[in-house]
Scaffold this active site. Structure first.
Site, mmCIF file in Angstrom:
data_model
loop_
_atom_site.group_PDB
_atom_site.id
_atom_site.type_symbol
_atom_site.label_atom_id
_atom_site.label_comp_id
_atom_site.label_asym_id
_atom_site.label_seq_id
_atom_site.Cartn_x
_atom_site.Cartn_y
_atom_site.Cartn_z
ATOM 1 N N GLU A 138 -0.292 15.681 19.184
ATOM 2 C CA GLU A 138 0.937 14.891 19.373
ATOM 3 C C GLU A 138 2.112 15.806 19.684
ATOM 4 O OE1 GLU A 138 1.813 12.033 16.238
ATOM 5 O OE2 GLU A 138 3.909 11.980 16.852
ATOM 6 N N LYS A 163 3.107 9.063 7.284
ATOM 7 C CA LYS A 163 2.437 9.491 8.524
ATOM 8 C C LYS A 163 3.109 10.775 9.016
ATOM 9 C CE LYS A 163 1.445 9.422 13.121
ATOM 10 N NZ LYS A 163 2.006 10.297 14.160
ATOM 11 N N ASP A 172 -11.462 19.191 5.642
ATOM 12 C CA ASP A 172 -11.826 17.791 5.884
ATOM 13 C C ASP A 172 -10.554 16.941 5.835
ATOM 14 O OD1 ASP A 172 -12.691 15.181 5.679
ATOM 15 O OD2 ASP A 172 -14.348 15.639 4.325
ATOM 16 N N HIS A 195 11.801 13.312 20.825
ATOM 17 C CA HIS A 195 10.522 12.841 21.357
ATOM 18 C C HIS A 195 10.571 12.709 22.866
ATOM 19 C CE1 HIS A 195 8.218 10.896 17.826
ATOM 20 N NE2 HIS A 195 8.528 12.144 17.620
HETATM 21 C C1 MEV Z 1 5.803 10.231 14.462
HETATM 22 O O1 MEV Z 1 4.567 10.872 14.691
HETATM 23 C C2 MEV Z 1 6.190 10.360 13.009
HETATM 24 C C3 MEV Z 1 7.487 9.653 12.611
HETATM 25 O O2 MEV Z 1 7.410 8.275 12.956
HETATM 26 C C4 MEV Z 1 7.623 9.841 11.118
HETATM 27 C C5 MEV Z 1 8.759 9.051 10.512
HETATM 28 O O3 MEV Z 1 9.121 7.971 11.019
HETATM 29 O O4 MEV Z 1 9.233 9.483 9.445
HETATM 30 C C6 MEV Z 1 8.642 10.232 13.336
#
Ligand code: MEV
Length: 446
Positions: free
Chosen positions: A87, A281, A297, A394
């Site tokens: 990513e 995430k 793992d 991003h």
């Molecule tokens: C993107 O891979 C992860 C985010 O969405 C995490 C977040 O929102 O804290 C930017």
């Protein structure tokens, strides 16, 4: 795709090239498909054979970017951390946070435990008091019978910690459990634990058969397996500084205001599982990348982290913020089961390289490093979210990917990135601009 709706027999028995041929035959352009798959075979046949042996039915390799996060200061020691992730912007985000905290004391970590868990689930329909009364003697025998498996682990400072008997028969008639704890030192321990558990079960069955008062059908072993939830194999990682040290880390914003908004960002995740999931995430963006690069793992690490996040009964963020009169503190606490010996660690050439780059860390040191990158990524994400918005960073990466996709020559990237600085990036907008400028260029030259 020309796949028939019938069972394929003996696929695993085919050679690698036969499998490849079988798959390529299903594609419209067989020769093209074969050449794509084959182009990812390693040129060194020993390495290729090694990679193929990691899994079954292998036909090719699937490369992923192997990146470096520099300037990672953990407990006063500097690391270059390897990250394997596809990513875009994850490594950039980790590197940005690492650089920021490098000059503010770095990351600090504490290991809060290293205990691993395994369970034997069984049905007991005999007299329970007999089992409870004779359990101390049975437990001794179970541990003794395991010595062949535990001998080496004991020499390395690990072994079986304890076996507890648990009664779950209120939930399911007859259901009981041996809840076993282990120290597996520098190995993740899955094979060791599962081997011990299966030996415990054999001892238990033999012991049961030898007890005259117990009936033959009074014991039924259901399964023996380690638990991937290891709440007592946990690390705490944090960063801390004064509010003044955060002044202008976002241009024009005071450190106190930044900290206030950042804390609110984390508070939302505490209150709302939708946000908590995305928040975590972001933690796993960093954690998984290190876990993969070091041959661990990542499914186990993910399952463990998410289960831990939900232990209270509600899904919660893994990080938290503390603010007092003078200081901002950002903390990650999460369980890990990692290894630096066994498994892929001694086999995969790039995993060996990763561990060397990290100075051959112990499993607990690797817990600290992985958690640090998780905290770094989470810090960068929440910082962007509560200030500039996430798309700014991003979109720059997205734009570069679009430029690559449109095969725009590298020498033109700078000018296009500059143009999109304050504009919305989309494939069609980029294509239009590239076409318009190329046309103008052609006209000028004619
Ligand atoms: C993107 O891979 C992860 C985010 O969405 C995490 C977040 O929102 O804290 C930017």
């Amino acid at each position: 795709m020309k796949l028939k709706q019938s069972l394929i027999h003996g696929f695993s028995k085919k050679t690698r090239d036969e499998k490849l041929d079988f798959v390529a035959n299903l594609h419209a352009d067989k020769e093209h498909t074969l050449s794509v798959y084959k182009s990812f075979h390693h040129t060194d046949s020993n390495t290729q054979n090694l990679l193929e042996e990691f899994s079954e039915n292998t036909i090719t390799n699937f490369p992923m970017p192997f990146s470096i996060c520099p300037n990672v200061l953990i407990n006063d020691k500097v690391y270059l951390v390897p990250m394997v992730i596809e990513e875009s912007s994850v490594v950039a985000a980790a590197a940005k946070a690492s650089k920021l905290w490098f000059t503010r004391g770095g990351f600090k970590t504490e290991i809060l435990g290293t205990e691993k868990i395994g369970q034997i689930h069984f049905l007991w329909t005999d007299d329970k008091t007999i089992l409870y009364n004779r359990f101390p003697e049975l437990k001794k025998r179970m541990i003794k019978d395991c010595f062949d498996i535990t001998e080496n682990m004991i020499k390395r400072g690990g072994g079986i910690l304890d076996i507890e008997l648990k009664d779950l028969s209120d939930e399911e008639p007859g259901l009981m459990q041996f809840y076993c704890t282990f120290e597996t030192v520098d190995s993740m321990g899955a094979n060791f634990i599962n081997s011990c558990l299966e030996q415990f079960a054999t001892t238990f069955e033999n012991w049961h058969s030898a007890q005259e008062e117990l009936s033959e059908e009074g014991l039924e072993i259901i399964m023996c397996i380690l638990s991937n939830l290891t709440p007592n194999c946990r690390v705490k990682c944090y960063v801390e500084c004064t509010y003044e040290q955060l002044d202008n880390i976002v241009p024009g914003m005071s450190g106190k205001d930044f900290a206030r908004r950042f804390k609110l960002g984390v508070r939302v995740a505490e209150l709302d599982p939708h946000r908590a999931t995305t928040h975590n995430k972001g933690v796993f963006n960093g954690v998984d990348a290190v876990v993969l690069a070091t041959g661990n793992d990542f499914r186990a690490v993910e399952a463990c982290g998410h289960a831990y996040a939900a232990l209270s009964g509600a899904y919660k963020p893994l990080t938290r913020v503390e603010m007092d009169n003078t200081h901002f503190r950002f903390i990650l606490e999460m369980p890990f089961a990692l290894g630096v010996v066994g498994g892929l660690t001694n086999l995969h050439p790039l995993v060996k390289q990763s561990l060397e780059l990290l100075g051959h860390p112990s499993a607990t040191e690797l817990m600290s490093i992985s958690a640090t990158i998780g905290l770094a990524n989470n810090f960068s994400a929440v910082k962007s979210l509560v200030t500039t918005g996430i798309q700014q960073g991003h979109m720059k990466m997205h734009l570069l990917n679009i430029l690559k996709q449109l095969e725009v020559p590298k020498k033109r990237h700078k000018e296009i990135v500059e143009y999109f600085k304050d504009k919305i990036v989309s494939v069609s907008a980029v294509r239009q601009l590239v076409e318009k400028r190329s046309l103008a260029e052609t006209n000028k030259n004619e």
